[in-house]
Scaffold this motif. Sequence first.
Motif, PDB file in Angstrom:
ATOM      1  N   UNK A   1       8.453   3.836  -7.246  1.00  0.00           N
ATOM      2  CA  UNK A   1       9.495   4.696  -6.678  1.00  0.00           C
ATOM      3  C   UNK A   1       9.218   6.177  -6.905  1.00  0.00           C
ATOM      4  N   UNK A   2       8.210   6.488  -7.717  1.00  0.00           N
ATOM      5  CA  UNK A   2       7.816   7.874  -7.945  1.00  0.00           C
ATOM      6  C   UNK A   2       6.645   8.284  -7.055  1.00  0.00           C
ATOM      7  N   UNK A   3       6.186   7.361  -6.183  1.00  0.00           N
ATOM      8  CA  UNK A   3       5.167   7.679  -5.199  1.00  0.00           C
ATOM      9  C   UNK A   3       3.753   7.260  -5.543  1.00  0.00           C
ATOM     10  N   UNK A   4       3.503   6.851  -6.781  1.00  0.00           N
ATOM     11  CA  UNK A   4       2.160   6.426  -7.156  1.00  0.00           C
ATOM     12  C   UNK A   4       1.869   5.035  -6.607  1.00  0.00           C
ATOM     13  N   UNK A   5       0.608   4.812  -6.261  1.00  0.00           N
ATOM     14  CA  UNK A   5       0.183   3.509  -5.779  1.00  0.00           C
ATOM     15  C   UNK A   5       0.332   2.475  -6.885  1.00  0.00           C
ATOM     16  N   UNK A   6       0.932   1.340  -6.562  1.00  0.00           N
ATOM     17  CA  UNK A   6       1.177   0.267  -7.530  1.00  0.00           C
ATOM     18  C   UNK A   6       0.239  -0.912  -7.258  1.00  0.00           C
ATOM     19  N   UNK A   7       0.231  -1.408  -6.004  1.00  0.00           N
ATOM     20  CA  UNK A   7      -0.603  -2.547  -5.621  1.00  0.00           C
ATOM     21  C   UNK A   7      -1.244  -2.251  -4.274  1.00  0.00           C
ATOM     22  N   UNK A   8      -2.516  -2.583  -4.157  1.00  0.00           N
ATOM     23  CA  UNK A   8      -3.226  -2.495  -2.892  1.00  0.00           C
ATOM     24  C   UNK A   8      -3.906  -3.847  -2.682  1.00  0.00           C
ATOM     25  N   UNK A   9      -3.617  -4.489  -1.551  1.00  0.00           N
ATOM     26  CA  UNK A   9      -4.179  -5.812  -1.294  1.00  0.00           C
ATOM     27  C   UNK A   9      -4.614  -5.913   0.153  1.00  0.00           C
ATOM     28  N   UNK A  10      -5.486  -6.870   0.418  1.00  0.00           N
ATOM     29  CA  UNK A  10      -6.055  -7.021   1.752  1.00  0.00           C
ATOM     30  C   UNK A  10      -5.787  -8.413   2.305  1.00  0.00           C
ATOM     31  N   UNK A  11      -5.590  -8.448   3.606  1.00  0.00           N
ATOM     32  CA  UNK A  11      -5.327  -9.704   4.309  1.00  0.00           C
ATOM     33  C   UNK A  11      -6.267  -9.839   5.489  1.00  0.00           C
TER      34      UNK A  11
ATOM     35  N   UNK B   1     -10.046 -10.721  -0.009  1.00  0.00           N
ATOM     36  CA  UNK B   1     -10.676  -9.491  -0.475  1.00  0.00           C
ATOM     37  C   UNK B   1     -10.124  -9.095  -1.828  1.00  0.00           C
ATOM     38  N   UNK B   2     -10.169  -7.813  -2.111  1.00  0.00           N
ATOM     39  CA  UNK B   2      -9.768  -7.298  -3.418  1.00  0.00           C
ATOM     40  C   UNK B   2      -8.304  -6.899  -3.434  1.00  0.00           C
ATOM     41  N   UNK B   3      -7.613  -7.334  -4.478  1.00  0.00           N
ATOM     42  CA  UNK B   3      -6.265  -6.860  -4.772  1.00  0.00           C
ATOM     43  C   UNK B   3      -6.366  -6.046  -6.057  1.00  0.00           C
ATOM     44  N   UNK B   4      -5.834  -4.830  -6.020  1.00  0.00           N
ATOM     45  CA  UNK B   4      -5.895  -3.951  -7.177  1.00  0.00           C
ATOM     46  C   UNK B   4      -4.489  -3.573  -7.595  1.00  0.00           C
ATOM     47  N   UNK B   5      -4.220  -3.701  -8.894  1.00  0.00           N
ATOM     48  CA  UNK B   5      -2.955  -3.298  -9.500  1.00  0.00           C
ATOM     49  C   UNK B   5      -3.210  -2.016 -10.291  1.00  0.00           C
ATOM     50  N   UNK B   6      -2.333  -1.038 -10.124  1.00  0.00           N
ATOM     51  CA  UNK B   6      -2.508   0.256 -10.772  1.00  0.00           C
ATOM     52  C   UNK B   6      -1.370   0.539 -11.756  1.00  0.00           C
TER      53      UNK B   6
ATOM     54  N   UNK C   1      -2.374   6.037 -12.384  1.00  0.00           N
ATOM     55  CA  UNK C   1      -3.440   5.887 -11.415  1.00  0.00           C
ATOM     56  C   UNK C   1      -4.628   5.069 -11.902  1.00  0.00           C
ATOM     57  N   UNK C   2      -4.649   4.738 -13.171  1.00  0.00           N
ATOM     58  CA  UNK C   2      -5.742   3.917 -13.686  1.00  0.00           C
ATOM     59  C   UNK C   2      -5.562   2.468 -13.226  1.00  0.00           C
ATOM     60  N   UNK C   3      -6.670   1.756 -13.124  1.00  0.00           N
ATOM     61  CA  UNK C   3      -6.642   0.364 -12.671  1.00  0.00           C
ATOM     62  C   UNK C   3      -6.161  -0.529 -13.800  1.00  0.00           C
ATOM     63  N   UNK C   4      -5.148  -1.320 -13.507  1.00  0.00           N
ATOM     64  CA  UNK C   4      -4.602  -2.270 -14.471  1.00  0.00           C
ATOM     65  C   UNK C   4      -5.313  -3.617 -14.373  1.00  0.00           C
ATOM     66  N   UNK C   5      -5.547  -4.056 -13.124  1.00  0.00           N
ATOM     67  CA  UNK C   5      -6.164  -5.366 -12.903  1.00  0.00           C
ATOM     68  C   UNK C   5      -6.737  -5.412 -11.493  1.00  0.00           C
ATOM     69  N   UNK C   6      -7.830  -6.155 -11.349  1.00  0.00           N
ATOM     70  CA  UNK C   6      -8.411  -6.419 -10.021  1.00  0.00           C
ATOM     71  C   UNK C   6      -8.557  -7.923  -9.860  1.00  0.00           C
ATOM     72  N   UNK C   7      -8.260  -8.374  -8.663  1.00  0.00           N
ATOM     73  CA  UNK C   7      -8.428  -9.784  -8.326  1.00  0.00           C
ATOM     74  C   UNK C   7      -9.254  -9.876  -7.046  1.00  0.00           C
ATOM     75  N   UNK C   8     -10.073 -10.896  -6.967  1.00  0.00           N
ATOM     76  CA  UNK C   8     -10.851 -11.156  -5.757  1.00  0.00           C
ATOM     77  C   UNK C   8     -10.322 -12.436  -5.126  1.00  0.00           C
ATOM     78  N   UNK C   9      -9.953 -12.343  -3.863  1.00  0.00           N
ATOM     79  CA  UNK C   9      -9.423 -13.476  -3.110  1.00  0.00           C
ATOM     80  C   UNK C   9     -10.386 -13.838  -1.992  1.00  0.00           C
TER      81      UNK C   9
END
Length: 75
Positions: free
Chosen positions: A35-45, A52-57, A61-69
């Motif tokens: 809600x403060x505008x920073x990217x939280x999750x980016x995922x691909x379909x 593809x890659x799902x990234x949690x931030x 802005x640092x990467x918390x976790x990456x998943x490969x689907x």
Amino acid sequence: VEDGIYIYADKDDGSMIGKSYKNGKLDGTCFYEYNTGELWIEENYKDGVIHGTTTYYNKDGSVKERQIWENGVLK
């Protein structure tokens, strides 16, 4: 949504979601923002299935976790 990008902004908490559609199915990059505008999750379909890659931030802005689907299956 048949084709294009759907953006939803929650008026109560200010968070935002963006989803990409092709032929009525999720296709491409989707994102969720804090809600403060920073990217939280980016995922691909691809053709409606997570692929593809799902990234949690973290909020900083640092990467918390990456998943490969691959076609809906977590690798």
